[in-house]
Design a protein around this motif. Structure first.
Motif, short mmCIF file in Angstrom:
data_model
loop_
_atom_site.label_atom_id
_atom_site.label_comp_id
_atom_site.label_asym_id
_atom_site.label_seq_id
_atom_site.Cartn_x
_atom_site.Cartn_y
_atom_site.Cartn_z
N SER A 1 -6.14 65.69 11.13
CA SER A 1 -7.31 66.26 11.79
C SER A 1 -7.41 67.74 11.43
O SER A 1 -6.63 68.57 11.89
CB SER A 1 -7.20 66.11 13.31
N SER B 1 -12.31 57.62 7.53
CA SER B 1 -12.11 58.22 8.84
C SER B 1 -10.85 57.72 9.54
O SER B 1 -10.35 56.62 9.25
CB SER B 1 -13.32 57.95 9.73
N ARG B 2 -10.39 58.52 10.47
CA ARG B 2 -9.26 58.14 11.32
C ARG B 2 -9.54 56.82 12.03
O ARG B 2 -8.67 55.96 12.13
CB ARG B 2 -9.00 59.25 12.34
N THR C 1 -3.06 60.05 8.82
CA THR C 1 -4.32 60.80 8.78
C THR C 1 -4.07 62.23 9.22
O THR C 1 -3.02 62.57 9.76
CB THR C 1 -5.38 60.16 9.71
N GLN D 1 0.64 63.49 17.25
CA GLN D 1 -0.27 64.01 16.23
C GLN D 1 -0.15 65.51 16.07
O GLN D 1 -0.24 66.04 14.96
CB GLN D 1 -1.72 63.62 16.53
N ASN E 1 -11.41 64.31 10.31
CA ASN E 1 -10.22 63.61 10.77
C ASN E 1 -10.11 62.36 9.92
O ASN E 1 -10.80 61.37 10.16
CB ASN E 1 -10.35 63.27 12.26
N THR F 1 0.57 67.13 12.49
CA THR F 1 -0.38 68.06 11.88
C THR F 1 0.32 69.33 11.40
O THR F 1 -0.02 69.87 10.34
CB THR F 1 -1.48 68.43 12.90
N ASN G 1 -1.67 58.40 13.33
CA ASN G 1 -1.24 59.81 13.34
C ASN G 1 -0.43 60.15 12.09
O ASN G 1 -0.55 61.24 11.52
CB ASN G 1 -0.37 60.09 14.57
N GLU H 1 -9.56 69.72 12.39
CA GLU H 1 -10.01 70.48 13.56
C GLU H 1 -8.85 71.03 14.37
O GLU H 1 -9.04 71.88 15.24
CB GLU H 1 -10.90 69.58 14.42
N ARG H 2 -7.64 70.55 14.10
CA ARG H 2 -6.46 71.07 14.80
C ARG H 2 -5.92 72.35 14.16
O ARG H 2 -4.99 72.97 14.67
CB ARG H 2 -5.35 70.01 14.84
#
Length: 314
Positions: free
Chosen positions: A144, A115-116, A142, A31, A169, A35, A139, A146-147
């Motif tokens: 995230s 959502s994830r 989707t 992931q 996410n 990302t 992964n 937040e990463r």
């Protein structure tokens, strides 16, 4: 739906998944690496919208996933992300022998509201993939937020906050896989809407009056699945009024016509290309625009189409 038609069905090892998706780089399973290949931003060209654009390497894998998911046979009235189906065909479903009333709805920030966890549950429970394979597929489809460093995404967080979305996410807005997954992940909700009406594309039409009870039932089903309606896009049309359905205008006589805005784009692009006949990007844009218009009305812009598809070097 027969999930076993999908080549992803029942995969129990990452090795087999890599083979099926033609992945040679193990980093494409992580992931953190995935990302790094996504660029979230707010597109302000027209109405602001969230774009989470995948880089080319990731997009290639996502296209393969989309193709494999496309092997799952979906109901005839599902159009989003389905190969061989178009938005004009969707609009045709709402044209009958007699004039019809129409009620259409839209969901607020639909993709980032998925959502994830919901996507993972689809791969794990419906496609019967092992937990580690489901994790990798999730992964790949989707993102995230937040990463990412929060200061880089101030506009993105503000946009989602204004939409009342707090799912950071989620399904990627901009991936080839997102349209078909948005249906597959939420097929139970769409099944309920199908039970309520003969259509599940968030547009409902009838020769009879569409009652407030019916409208409230639609809203209740959507709310039950934790999604929000975009109230400024919820609209009802009476029988004698022109209707806009997925970018297609149905006029008072139940004829499909091309939106004025699309016609305007075609004319502007045509004028530009006439002055710059070697501009290949413009030629490709014009070809796409004319093709879209002729899916609605085969007789429109024949000369412009001929010009768009001619070889300028001759």
């Amino acid at each position: 739906m027969k999930y076993s038609d999908c080549p992803l069905y029942g995969i129990r090892s990452k090795r087999m998944l890599k083979y099926v998706l033609q992945i040679k780089n193990d980093d494409m399973l992580k992931q953190s690496n995935i990302t790094s290949k996504i660029h979230p931003y707010i597109d302000k060209t027209k109405k602001p919208r969230l774009i989470e654009a995948p880089q080319a390497e990731l997009k290639i894998v996502q296209r393969r996933i989309k193709t494999l998911l496309g092997k799952i046979q979906t109901p005839d009235n599902v159009f989003s992300g389905i190969k061989g189906k178009s938005y004009p065909e969707n609009a045709r479903m709402h044209i009958g022998g007699r004039k019809r009333n129409l009620y259409k709805t839209d969901l607020t920030a639909f993709f980032p509201s998925i959502s994830r966890e919901d996507v993972y549950q689809f791969f794990n429970n419906e496609l019967c993939c092992s937990p580690d394979v489901s994790e990798v597929l999730t992964n790949l489809t989707t993102v995230s937020l937040e990463r990412f460093p929060k200061e880089e995404l101030t506009e993105v967080y503000d946009f989602l906050g204004q939409k009342g979305v707090h799912c950071y996410n989620h399904l990627i807005s901009g991936a080839p896989t997102s349209q078909i997954l948005s249906y597959l992940v939420n097929h139970k909700m769409f099944d309920e809407l199908h039970t309520l009406s003969a259509k599940n594309d968030m547009v409902f039409s009838s020769e009879h009056k569409i009652s407030s009870h019916f409208r409230n039932s639609v809203k209740s089903i959507i709310k039950k699945y934790r999604y929000k309606l975009s109230h400024n896009k919820v609209k009802g049309y009476s029988k004698g009024y022109p209707k806009l359905v997925t970018g297609v205008v149905i006029d008072c006589n139940e004829n499909m016509i091309v939106k004025n805005s699309l016609q305007h784009k075609i004319i502007l692009e045509f004028e530009h290309l006439r002055k710059n006949p070697m501009d290949q990007e413009s030629r490709q844009r014009l070809r796409g625009l004319v093709t879209s218009a002729q899916q609605i009305d085969k007789s429109i812009f024949p000369n412009i189409k001929r010009f768009a598809f001619e070889n300028p070097s001759k």
